[in-house]
Design a protein around this motif. Sequence first.
Motif, PDB file in Angstrom:
ATOM      1  N   MET A  37      35.261  44.383  57.047  1.00  0.00           N
ATOM      2  CA  MET A  37      36.237  45.219  57.742  1.00  0.00           C
ATOM      3  C   MET A  37      36.790  44.510  58.974  1.00  0.00           C
ATOM      4  O   MET A  37      37.985  44.605  59.281  1.00  0.00           O
ATOM      5  N   ASP A  38      35.924  43.768  59.678  1.00  0.00           N
ATOM      6  CA  ASP A  38      36.386  43.001  60.842  1.00  0.00           C
ATOM      7  C   ASP A  38      37.368  41.909  60.405  1.00  0.00           C
ATOM      8  O   ASP A  38      38.351  41.637  61.106  1.00  0.00           O
ATOM      9  N   LEU A  39      37.100  41.286  59.263  1.00  0.00           N
ATOM     10  CA  LEU A  39      38.002  40.243  58.752  1.00  0.00           C
ATOM     11  C   LEU A  39      39.357  40.843  58.397  1.00  0.00           C
ATOM     12  O   LEU A  39      40.414  40.276  58.729  1.00  0.00           O
ATOM     13  N   GLU A  42      41.180  41.573  61.574  1.00  0.00           N
ATOM     14  CA  GLU A  42      41.656  40.343  62.218  1.00  0.00           C
ATOM     15  C   GLU A  42      42.930  39.835  61.551  1.00  0.00           C
ATOM     16  O   GLU A  42      43.864  39.383  62.218  1.00  0.00           O
ATOM     17  N   LEU A  43      42.980  39.922  60.225  1.00  0.00           N
ATOM     18  CA  LEU A  43      44.149  39.427  59.491  1.00  0.00           C
ATOM     19  C   LEU A  43      45.260  40.463  59.394  1.00  0.00           C
ATOM     20  O   LEU A  43      46.394  40.117  59.059  1.00  0.00           O
ATOM     21  N   GLY A  44      44.917  41.720  59.628  1.00  0.00           N
ATOM     22  CA  GLY A  44      45.910  42.774  59.494  1.00  0.00           C
ATOM     23  C   GLY A  44      46.297  43.034  58.056  1.00  0.00           C
ATOM     24  O   GLY A  44      47.410  43.481  57.764  1.00  0.00           O
ATOM     25  N   LYS A  45      45.383  42.750  57.123  1.00  0.00           N
ATOM     26  CA  LYS A  45      45.649  42.902  55.700  1.00  0.00           C
ATOM     27  C   LYS A  45      44.459  43.575  55.017  1.00  0.00           C
ATOM     28  O   LYS A  45      43.313  43.407  55.421  1.00  0.00           O
ATOM     29  N   THR A  46      44.753  44.320  53.944  1.00  0.00           N
ATOM     30  CA  THR A  46      43.701  44.858  53.096  1.00  0.00           C
ATOM     31  C   THR A  46      43.384  43.818  52.034  1.00  0.00           C
ATOM     32  O   THR A  46      44.269  43.393  51.282  1.00  0.00           O
ATOM     33  N   LEU A  47      42.129  43.406  51.976  1.00  0.00           N
ATOM     34  CA  LEU A  47      41.739  42.329  51.062  1.00  0.00           C
ATOM     35  C   LEU A  47      41.089  42.841  49.790  1.00  0.00           C
ATOM     36  O   LEU A  47      41.118  42.157  48.769  1.00  0.00           O
ATOM     37  N   ARG A  53      32.539  51.532  41.153  1.00  0.00           N
ATOM     38  CA  ARG A  53      31.637  50.588  40.516  1.00  0.00           C
ATOM     39  C   ARG A  53      31.822  49.158  41.011  1.00  0.00           C
ATOM     40  O   ARG A  53      30.873  48.373  40.986  1.00  0.00           O
ATOM     41  N   LYS A  54      33.030  48.799  41.408  1.00  0.00           N
ATOM     42  CA  LYS A  54      33.248  47.424  41.853  1.00  0.00           C
ATOM     43  C   LYS A  54      34.416  47.364  42.817  1.00  0.00           C
ATOM     44  O   LYS A  54      35.214  48.312  42.926  1.00  0.00           O
ATOM     45  N   VAL A  55      34.512  46.252  43.516  1.00  0.00           N
ATOM     46  CA  VAL A  55      35.651  45.998  44.386  1.00  0.00           C
ATOM     47  C   VAL A  55      36.506  44.917  43.748  1.00  0.00           C
ATOM     48  O   VAL A  55      35.995  44.004  43.096  1.00  0.00           O
ATOM     49  N   THR A  56      37.812  45.030  43.887  1.00  0.00           N
ATOM     50  CA  THR A  56      38.740  44.043  43.339  1.00  0.00           C
ATOM     51  C   THR A  56      39.634  43.536  44.459  1.00  0.00           C
ATOM     52  O   THR A  56      39.875  44.228  45.463  1.00  0.00           O
ATOM     53  N   LEU A  57      40.128  42.342  44.284  1.00  0.00           N
ATOM     54  CA  LEU A  57      40.985  41.725  45.290  1.00  0.00           C
ATOM     55  C   LEU A  57      42.397  42.269  45.224  1.00  0.00           C
ATOM     56  O   LEU A  57      42.955  42.469  44.143  1.00  0.00           O
ATOM     57  N   THR A  58      42.985  42.487  46.385  1.00  0.00           N
ATOM     58  CA  THR A  58      44.415  42.752  46.471  1.00  0.00           C
ATOM     59  C   THR A  58      45.161  41.427  46.337  1.00  0.00           C
ATOM     60  O   THR A  58      44.559  40.352  46.255  1.00  0.00           O
ATOM     61  N   GLN A  59      46.484  41.490  46.350  1.00  0.00           N
ATOM     62  CA  GLN A  59      47.271  40.262  46.291  1.00  0.00           C
ATOM     63  C   GLN A  59      46.967  39.371  47.499  1.00  0.00           C
ATOM     64  O   GLN A  59      46.839  38.147  47.374  1.00  0.00           O
ATOM     65  N   ASP A  60      46.824  40.000  48.678  1.00  0.00           N
ATOM     66  CA  ASP A  60      46.452  39.227  49.870  1.00  0.00           C
ATOM     67  C   ASP A  60      45.045  38.651  49.733  1.00  0.00           C
ATOM     68  O   ASP A  60      44.769  37.544  50.202  1.00  0.00           O
ATOM     69  N   GLY A  61      44.169  39.392  49.082  1.00  0.00           N
ATOM     70  CA  GLY A  61      42.816  38.903  48.861  1.00  0.00           C
ATOM     71  C   GLY A  61      42.779  37.699  47.935  1.00  0.00           C
ATOM     72  O   GLY A  61      42.012  36.753  48.155  1.00  0.00           O
ATOM     73  N   VAL A  62      43.619  37.718  46.900  1.00  0.00           N
ATOM     74  CA  VAL A  62      43.705  36.577  45.980  1.00  0.00           C
ATOM     75  C   VAL A  62      44.185  35.338  46.722  1.00  0.00           C
ATOM     76  O   VAL A  62      43.669  34.232  46.538  1.00  0.00           O
ATOM     77  N   TYR A  63      45.181  35.540  47.600  1.00  0.00           N
ATOM     78  CA  TYR A  63      45.697  34.408  48.380  1.00  0.00           C
ATOM     79  C   TYR A  63      44.621  33.849  49.307  1.00  0.00           C
ATOM     80  O   TYR A  63      44.433  32.627  49.406  1.00  0.00           O
ATOM     81  N   LEU A  64      43.869  34.737  49.970  1.00  0.00           N
ATOM     82  CA  LEU A  64      42.817  34.274  50.875  1.00  0.00           C
ATOM     83  C   LEU A  64      41.708  33.565  50.109  1.00  0.00           C
ATOM     84  O   LEU A  64      41.147  32.582  50.605  1.00  0.00           O
ATOM     85  N   ARG A  65      41.386  34.043  48.907  1.00  0.00           N
ATOM     86  CA  ARG A  65      40.358  33.372  48.107  1.00  0.00           C
ATOM     87  C   ARG A  65      40.743  31.924  47.836  1.00  0.00           C
ATOM     88  O   ARG A  65      39.912  31.021  47.956  1.00  0.00           O
ATOM     89  N   LYS A  66      41.997  31.693  47.488  1.00  0.00           N
ATOM     90  CA  LYS A  66      42.466  30.326  47.231  1.00  0.00           C
ATOM     91  C   LYS A  66      42.343  29.478  48.493  1.00  0.00           C
ATOM     92  O   LYS A  66      41.816  28.362  48.469  1.00  0.00           O
ATOM     93  N   ARG A  67      42.833  30.004  49.607  1.00  0.00           N
ATOM     94  CA  ARG A  67      42.788  29.247  50.863  1.00  0.00           C
ATOM     95  C   ARG A  67      41.350  29.063  51.347  1.00  0.00           C
ATOM     96  O   ARG A  67      40.992  27.997  51.864  1.00  0.00           O
ATOM     97  N   ALA A  68      40.516  30.081  51.204  1.00  0.00           N
ATOM     98  CA  ALA A  68      39.129  29.973  51.666  1.00  0.00           C
ATOM     99  C   ALA A  68      38.385  28.897  50.875  1.00  0.00           C
ATOM    100  O   ALA A  68      37.600  28.127  51.447  1.00  0.00           O
ATOM    101  N   ASN A  69      38.614  28.835  49.577  1.00  0.00           N
ATOM    102  CA  ASN A  69      37.982  27.784  48.772  1.00  0.00           C
ATOM    103  C   ASN A  69      38.413  26.407  49.243  1.00  0.00           C
ATOM    104  O   ASN A  69      37.600  25.483  49.337  1.00  0.00           O
ATOM    105  N   GLU A  70      39.708  26.240  49.535  1.00  0.00           N
ATOM    106  CA  GLU A  70      40.210  24.952  50.004  1.00  0.00           C
ATOM    107  C   GLU A  70      39.611  24.582  51.361  1.00  0.00           C
ATOM    108  O   GLU A  70      39.198  23.438  51.588  1.00  0.00           O
TER     109      GLU A  70
END
Length: 298
Positions: A37-39, A42-47, A53-70
């Motif tokens: 929630m703090d993240l 900080e980003l001003g986005k819902t990730l 049953r599970k959590v799924t990534l938003t479009q912003d979350g998908v983008y952050l996953r790519k950048r975070a891996n890099e």
Amino acid sequence: MELRVLRYFLAVAREESISAAAESLHLTQPTLSRQLMDLEAELGKTLFLRGNRKVTLTQDGVYLRKRANEILDLVDKTQAEFQTSQEALSGDVYVGGGESDAMRLIARTAGALQNAHPQVHFHLYSGNADDVGERLEKGLLDFGILIGTADLSKYDYLQLPLYDRWGVLMRKDSPLAEKAGIRPEDLWRQPLLVSRQAMMKSDLSNWLQRDFGALNVVSTYNLLFNASLMVEEGLGYALALDKLINTSGNSPLCFRPLEPGLRSELHVVWKKYQVFSKAAEAFLDLLREQAAGVAPSV
């Protein structure tokens, strides 16, 4: 944005569950939820979209996953370079490129270096020129292998004394298999499979004397192995580089070169002013030596 929190974020994206991610990270679920929630704040986005049953990534979350891996790949690579032994040559070398028989020279060089220095390790990345260029710019690769015409102005490079030969991959029972070489007019009315990268360059279309839009392109591909399965199943003829698919023995496929011949140059490239690790520098020195001893292909 802390690296630790990025690792937390990737764990949740991987597990698709905050509770499962918390368990793998040895954290309590409330602690991990608060960090996420703090993240987001900080980003001003819902990730994440949080379900029962599970959590799924938003479009912003998908983008952050790519950048975070890099980001984390680059951090891990940098840390590994600083932690290498000062006495024995050790470390990691990152090489990216498309499918090419010239990778044999890269493999031969890697094998010789690793045999002499067992603590040197190699990491290979397969992708087209755009993928490789992007990873070079971000520092995720030490070297890239570019096939055919390419903009070399932003790189230092070593031209290999090797060439890739273009031709057509087809079934052995295809009508064109009776020919020793394939001419442009042989393909004008045939169902074709063409690599997406090749369609963006002029070499093949110039040889074909037709724009790809005027041809019967039934499929595009990125990796030739998958395209070869479609050829085997009778989808059409694949314009491809030689020596990538085994057509000997009981294989139902064969390869016929283009006539007149068409070949692509090969370059090993790296960023200008690149500061190499000791392992990467040793690899490049040995590659230059190995390339100098190779008879130029014709």
